[in-house]
Design a protein around this motif. Structure first.
Motif, PDB file in Angstrom:
ATOM      1  N   PRO A  45      77.241   1.998 -47.945  1.00 35.65           N
ATOM      2  CA  PRO A  45      76.248   0.688 -48.096  1.00 35.65           C
ATOM      3  C   PRO A  45      76.525  -0.028 -49.168  1.00 35.65           C
ATOM      4  O   PRO A  45      77.037   0.424 -50.343  1.00 35.65           O
ATOM      5  N   GLU A  46      76.205  -1.377 -48.912  1.00 34.26           N
ATOM      6  CA  GLU A  46      76.360  -2.480 -49.977  1.00 34.26           C
ATOM      7  C   GLU A  46      75.089  -3.061 -50.502  1.00 34.26           C
ATOM      8  O   GLU A  46      74.027  -2.567 -49.784  1.00 34.26           O
ATOM      9  N   GLY A  47      75.264  -3.597 -51.667  1.00 34.17           N
ATOM     10  CA  GLY A  47      74.060  -4.320 -52.204  1.00 34.17           C
ATOM     11  C   GLY A  47      72.827  -3.377 -52.291  1.00 34.17           C
ATOM     12  O   GLY A  47      73.183  -2.338 -53.216  1.00 34.17           O
ATOM     13  N   ALA A  48      71.778  -3.869 -51.975  1.00 34.85           N
ATOM     14  CA  ALA A  48      70.435  -3.030 -52.422  1.00 34.85           C
ATOM     15  C   ALA A  48      70.310  -1.583 -51.974  1.00 34.85           C
ATOM     16  O   ALA A  48      69.657  -0.858 -52.515  1.00 34.85           O
ATOM     17  N   TRP A  49      71.193  -1.309 -51.158  1.00 34.65           N
ATOM     18  CA  TRP A  49      71.260   0.017 -50.366  1.00 34.65           C
ATOM     19  C   TRP A  49      72.107   0.946 -50.930  1.00 34.65           C
ATOM     20  O   TRP A  49      71.921   2.249 -50.881  1.00 34.65           O
ATOM     21  N   TYR A  50      73.223   0.363 -52.037  1.00 38.32           N
ATOM     22  CA  TYR A  50      74.042   1.289 -52.417  1.00 38.32           C
ATOM     23  C   TYR A  50      73.284   2.422 -53.267  1.00 38.32           C
ATOM     24  O   TYR A  50      73.582   3.521 -53.465  1.00 38.32           O
ATOM     25  N   PRO A  51      72.391   1.928 -54.462  1.00 44.85           N
ATOM     26  CA  PRO A  51      71.986   2.892 -55.290  1.00 44.85           C
ATOM     27  C   PRO A  51      71.258   4.179 -54.554  1.00 44.85           C
ATOM     28  O   PRO A  51      71.345   5.567 -54.919  1.00 44.85           O
ATOM     29  N   ALA A  52      70.507   3.714 -53.420  1.00 46.37           N
ATOM     30  CA  ALA A  52      69.878   4.935 -52.917  1.00 46.37           C
ATOM     31  C   ALA A  52      70.832   5.735 -52.246  1.00 46.37           C
ATOM     32  O   ALA A  52      70.467   6.973 -52.011  1.00 46.37           O
ATOM     33  N   TRP A  53      71.956   5.203 -51.621  1.00 48.09           N
ATOM     34  CA  TRP A  53      72.947   6.210 -50.801  1.00 48.09           C
ATOM     35  C   TRP A  53      73.540   6.925 -51.960  1.00 48.09           C
ATOM     36  O   TRP A  53      73.697   7.761 -51.519  1.00 48.09           O
ATOM     37  N   TRP A  54      73.959   6.426 -53.171  1.00 49.44           N
ATOM     38  CA  TRP A  54      74.562   7.082 -54.271  1.00 49.44           C
ATOM     39  C   TRP A  54      73.798   8.243 -54.552  1.00 49.44           C
ATOM     40  O   TRP A  54      74.100   9.410 -54.805  1.00 49.44           O
ATOM     41  N   ALA A  55      72.344   7.899 -54.848  1.00 46.65           N
ATOM     42  CA  ALA A  55      71.618   9.263 -55.218  1.00 46.65           C
ATOM     43  C   ALA A  55      71.319  10.090 -54.191  1.00 46.65           C
ATOM     44  O   ALA A  55      71.229  11.414 -54.407  1.00 46.65           O
ATOM     45  N   TRP A  56      71.311   9.738 -52.818  1.00 51.03           N
ATOM     46  CA  TRP A  56      71.263  10.729 -51.806  1.00 51.03           C
ATOM     47  C   TRP A  56      72.394  11.720 -51.546  1.00 51.03           C
ATOM     48  O   TRP A  56      72.425  12.836 -51.565  1.00 51.03           O
ATOM     49  N   THR A  57      73.661  10.935 -51.879  1.00 50.48           N
ATOM     50  CA  THR A  57      74.949  11.760 -51.793  1.00 50.48           C
ATOM     51  C   THR A  57      75.242  12.638 -53.072  1.00 50.48           C
ATOM     52  O   THR A  57      76.075  13.414 -52.731  1.00 50.48           O
ATOM     53  N   ARG A  58      74.994  11.956 -54.158  1.00 50.95           N
ATOM     54  CA  ARG A  58      75.283  12.802 -55.358  1.00 50.95           C
ATOM     55  C   ARG A  58      74.182  13.715 -55.839  1.00 50.95           C
ATOM     56  O   ARG A  58      74.659  14.672 -56.379  1.00 50.95           O
ATOM     57  N   ILE A  59      72.954  13.485 -55.483  1.00 53.74           N
ATOM     58  CA  ILE A  59      71.812  14.446 -55.893  1.00 53.74           C
ATOM     59  C   ILE A  59      71.231  15.166 -54.652  1.00 53.74           C
ATOM     60  O   ILE A  59      70.892  16.437 -54.712  1.00 53.74           O
ATOM     61  N   GLY A  60      70.906  14.427 -53.553  1.00 51.60           N
ATOM     62  CA  GLY A  60      70.193  14.630 -52.451  1.00 51.60           C
ATOM     63  C   GLY A  60      70.659  15.702 -51.477  1.00 51.60           C
ATOM     64  O   GLY A  60      70.442  16.934 -51.357  1.00 51.60           O
ATOM     65  N   LEU A  61      71.998  15.399 -51.333  1.00 59.48           N
ATOM     66  CA  LEU A  61      72.996  16.398 -50.443  1.00 59.48           C
ATOM     67  C   LEU A  61      73.507  17.667 -51.185  1.00 59.48           C
ATOM     68  O   LEU A  61      72.960  18.812 -50.676  1.00 59.48           O
ATOM     69  N   PRO A  62      73.665  17.742 -52.407  1.00 58.08           N
ATOM     70  CA  PRO A  62      73.927  19.005 -53.141  1.00 58.08           C
ATOM     71  C   PRO A  62      72.771  19.897 -53.273  1.00 58.08           C
ATOM     72  O   PRO A  62      72.678  21.130 -53.009  1.00 58.08           O
TER      73      PRO A  62
END
Length: 237
Positions: free
Chosen positions: A157-174
């Motif tokens: 995702p781009e723009g405002a959605w990117y930080p949430a995506w980053w947090a989920w894929t780097r912290i939430g998923l693991p």
């Protein structure tokens, strides 16, 4: 044949999650995995007596969706024996043994003759191969002229959605992977960086160029879930 580090890692990664793949794929994607599959399948143009190839079929979720939706025959192809074994169980449970054949094989060298299928789909494939343009040419080779090729890939995702995506894929998923157990922690750690590296190295315009160079025209792109997934469709010339 020598197996590359990339392909060897993919084999090991999915070997450890095959038994619980479908359940956790749904939970970790907030239920989007199945919805994305349905969107991929529903717009396929294939006659009821046609043949569709599902490359990187995994546990045959997409193959089953195709057979149910279109009433056609499906050949599911995957390099991983553990995923295929789980897929075979799912096909049998769905009562679709007469419609779906699962075959071990690789996207780089499909066990299909030229123009053998009416349509071909592939899901989450290109990040796991060493030469994506060559794989796209091989996929197109197996489809008759005028047939459809469609893919589903994770996106960024781009723009405002990117930080949430980053947090989920780097912290939430693991973190969720630790709860799931098995090989899911390693999978959770791998997915986000792998998806982002792929799209940073290969922007969408470049990926579409691979499709065109493979002989696939009339390309349509559909972004899903604020860019968290991307469907590409085209027609073999």
């Amino acid at each position: 044949m020598t197996v590359s580090a990339r392909k060897s890692h993919a084999l090991e990664l999915f070997e450890g999650i095959a038994d619980e793949y479908d359940r956790w794929a749904q939970l970790l994607s907030f239920g989007n995995d199945r919805r994305w599959h349905d969107l991929l399948v529903e717009r396929l143009s294939v006659p009821p007596d046609g043949l569709v190839a599902d490359v990187a079929t995994g546990t045959a979720a997409v193959a089953i969706a195709i057979a149910r939706r279109h009433g056609c025959r499906v050949i599911g192809i995957d390099q991983n024996p553990a995923m295929l074994a789980r897929g075979g169980e799912r096909v049998q449970a769905a009562g679709l043994e007469q419609s779906i054949e699962l075959v071990q094989g690789e996207a780089e060298s499909l066990p299909l003759a030229d123009g053998a299928v009416d349509a071909l789909v592939h899901t989450y494939l290109l990040r796991y191969v060493d030469d994506p343009p060559a794989v796209m040419r091989e996929l197109a080779r197996a489809v008759r002229p005028g047939g459809t090729v469609a893919s589903l890939e994770f996106g960024v995702p781009e723009g405002a959605w990117y930080p949430a995506w980053w947090a989920w894929t780097r912290i939430g998923l693991p973190t969720a992977g630790l709860v799931a157990g098995g090989g899911w922690y390693e999978t959770g750690r791998f997915l986000g960086p792998s998806i982002e590296r792929f799209w940073r190295a290969h922007p969408l315009d470049q990926v579409l160029g691979w499709w065109r160079d493979a002989g696939i025209d009339h390309l349509r792109v559909q972004r899903l879930s604020v860019g968290g997934a991307v469907i590409i469709r085209g027609t073999v010339r």
